[in-house]
Design an enzyme around this catalytic site. Structure first.
Site, PDB file in Angstrom:
ATOM      1  N   ASP A  67       0.812  -1.217   0.000  1.00 58.29           N
ATOM      2  CA  ASP A  67       0.000   0.000   0.000  1.00 58.29           C
ATOM      3  C   ASP A  67       0.846   1.268   0.000  1.00 58.29           C
ATOM      4  O   ASP A  67       2.073   1.218   0.190  1.00 58.29           O
ATOM      5  CB  ASP A  67      -0.971  -0.004   1.194  1.00 58.29           C
ATOM      6  N   ASN A 136      -7.601  -2.622  14.303  1.00 50.80           N
ATOM      7  CA  ASN A 136      -8.995  -2.890  13.936  1.00 50.80           C
ATOM      8  C   ASN A 136      -9.127  -4.141  13.059  1.00 50.80           C
ATOM      9  O   ASN A 136     -10.187  -4.388  12.501  1.00 50.80           O
ATOM     10  CB  ASN A 136      -9.598  -1.677  13.218  1.00 50.80           C
ATOM     11  N   HIS A 138      -7.414  -4.710  10.225  1.00 49.11           N
ATOM     12  CA  HIS A 138      -7.171  -4.532   8.783  1.00 49.11           C
ATOM     13  C   HIS A 138      -5.891  -5.248   8.353  1.00 49.11           C
ATOM     14  O   HIS A 138      -4.972  -5.456   9.148  1.00 49.11           O
ATOM     15  CB  HIS A 138      -7.174  -3.047   8.373  1.00 49.11           C
ATOM     16  N   GLU A 143      -9.807  -1.906   5.305  1.00 51.25           N
ATOM     17  CA  GLU A 143     -10.416  -1.597   6.591  1.00 51.25           C
ATOM     18  C   GLU A 143     -11.646  -2.493   6.825  1.00 51.25           C
ATOM     19  O   GLU A 143     -12.138  -3.116   5.878  1.00 51.25           O
ATOM     20  CB  GLU A 143     -10.832  -0.123   6.630  1.00 51.25           C
TER      21      GLU A 143
HETATM   22  C1  F6R Z   1       1.332  -1.382   6.030  1.00 54.83           C
HETATM   23  C2  F6R Z   1       0.124  -2.155   6.217  1.00 54.83           C
HETATM   24  C3  F6R Z   1      -0.712  -2.017   7.447  1.00 54.83           C
HETATM   25  C4  F6R Z   1       0.091  -2.262   8.715  1.00 54.83           C
HETATM   26  C5  F6R Z   1      -0.788  -2.160   9.961  1.00 54.83           C
HETATM   27  C6  F6R Z   1       0.023  -2.309  11.232  1.00 54.83           C
HETATM   28  O1  F6R Z   1       1.924  -1.677   4.783  1.00 54.83           O
HETATM   29  O2  F6R Z   1      -0.223  -2.884   5.352  1.00 54.83           O
HETATM   30  O3  F6R Z   1      -1.774  -2.916   7.390  1.00 54.83           O
HETATM   31  O4  F6R Z   1       0.668  -3.538   8.649  1.00 54.83           O
HETATM   32  O5  F6R Z   1      -1.439  -0.934   9.971  1.00 54.83           O
HETATM   33  O6  F6R Z   1       0.888  -1.235  11.358  1.00 54.83           O
HETATM   34  P1  F6R Z   1       2.039  -1.231  12.479  1.00 54.83           P
HETATM   35  O7  F6R Z   1       2.992  -2.305  12.063  1.00 54.83           O
HETATM   36  O8  F6R Z   1       2.671   0.127  12.388  1.00 54.83           O
HETATM   37  O9  F6R Z   1       1.368  -1.522  13.760  1.00 54.83           O
END
Ligand code: F6R
Length: 254
Positions: A67, A136, A138, A143
């Site tokens: 992403d 959450n 995701h 989401e």
């Molecule tokens: C980032 C991604 C997100 C993160 C998630 C956790 O490329 O795909 O889904 O993996 O938001 O983020 P952290 O690791 O910062 O807790």
């Protein structure tokens, strides 16, 4: 789906890196799907160590990131493009022409998303996709409520995600509202998934993902349907799991 509980973040990261290195060694021209955020930083550190100390060769590896924020140019220090170069690519022998991060500044985002999907197919599909998980539930920026069959597209970020990611920006209002993200269907097409979670803030999401019913309201639960998925968590993120899980994955026990 296999769940592995490690004592620490470092052990979780070392195991994730070992699984990735195993794929790179067996298939030097493999395709890796990569994630950003704080979770995979330790995994990338370990991959850099394996490259420097053991000659792990990335020169033929193709990568696709999950992403990118819409509206952030690659040189912005909070763009995922910048993150990947800073935390991994600059320290290994990555081939820039084989590295793909969604373009947050693409003039035609819909056309870009289709191009990204086509490039993944042209490269032969993703061999191993690394994933983090949002508080959450995701995966990538899919989401809660995202279609479980979705493909690469633009998503509006949840308030919780914006609040969670505000720590990387000067102020909450600087966090972009939209992101380009691989879809859940795109992620599920990968031949192997490795999902990581550490810290207690992920305990609810991990409990729902591993032991809850499959639902679009917790997108990571789809991983239960993947034929080759490993979820690696540290002790803190495993706190709300009720079953027993091993400390080593089957794949390294062969
Ligand atoms: C980032 C991604 C997100 C993160 C998630 C956790 O490329 O795909 O889904 O993996 O938001 O983020 P952290 O690791 O910062 O807790």
């Amino acid at each position: 789906m296999e769940v592995v509980i490690k004592n620490t973040y470092e052990e979780m990261s070392a195991l994730a890196a070992a699984l990735i290195a195993d794929v790179v060694r067996r298939k030097p021209n493999c395709v890796l799907g990569l994630a950003t955020g704080s979770t995979p930083v330790g995994t990338y550190k370990e991959l850099i160590r394996l490259h420097k100390n053991e000659g792990l060769d990335f020169s033929k590896v193709t990568t696709f990131n999950l992403d990118e924020y819409v509206g952030l140019p690659p040189e912005h220090d909070q763009s995922y493009h910048y993150f990947m170069w800073d935390n991994l690519f600059k320290s290994i022998n990555a081939n820039p022409s084989k590295v793909h991060v969604p373009q947050g500044m693409a003039p035609d985002i819909t056309a870009f998303c289709q191009w990204y999907e086509d490039e993944i197919k042209k490269a032969g599909g993703v061999d191993l996709q690394l994933l983090g998980i949002g508080g959450n539930g995701h995966i990538a920026f899919n989401e809660p409520g995202s279609s479980l069959g979705s493909r690469t597209r633009v998503k509006t970020l949840d308030d919780r995600t914006i609040a969670d990611n505000a720590r990387f920006f000067k102020k909450k209002s600087d966090v972009p509202r939209y992101a380009i993200t691989m879809g859940i269907g795109t992620i599920m097409d990968a031949r192997q998934l490795v999902l990581l979670a550490n810290k207690e803030t992920k305990a609810d999401a991990i409990s729902a993902t591993v032991e809850g019913p499959i639902t679009a309201m917790v997108p990571a639960t789809i991983v239960q349907l993947h034929p080759k998925a490993t979820i690696i968590v540290d002790k803190a993120a495993s706190k709300k799991l009720t079953h027993e899980y091993p400390a080593e994955p089957r794949v390294l026990r062969r």
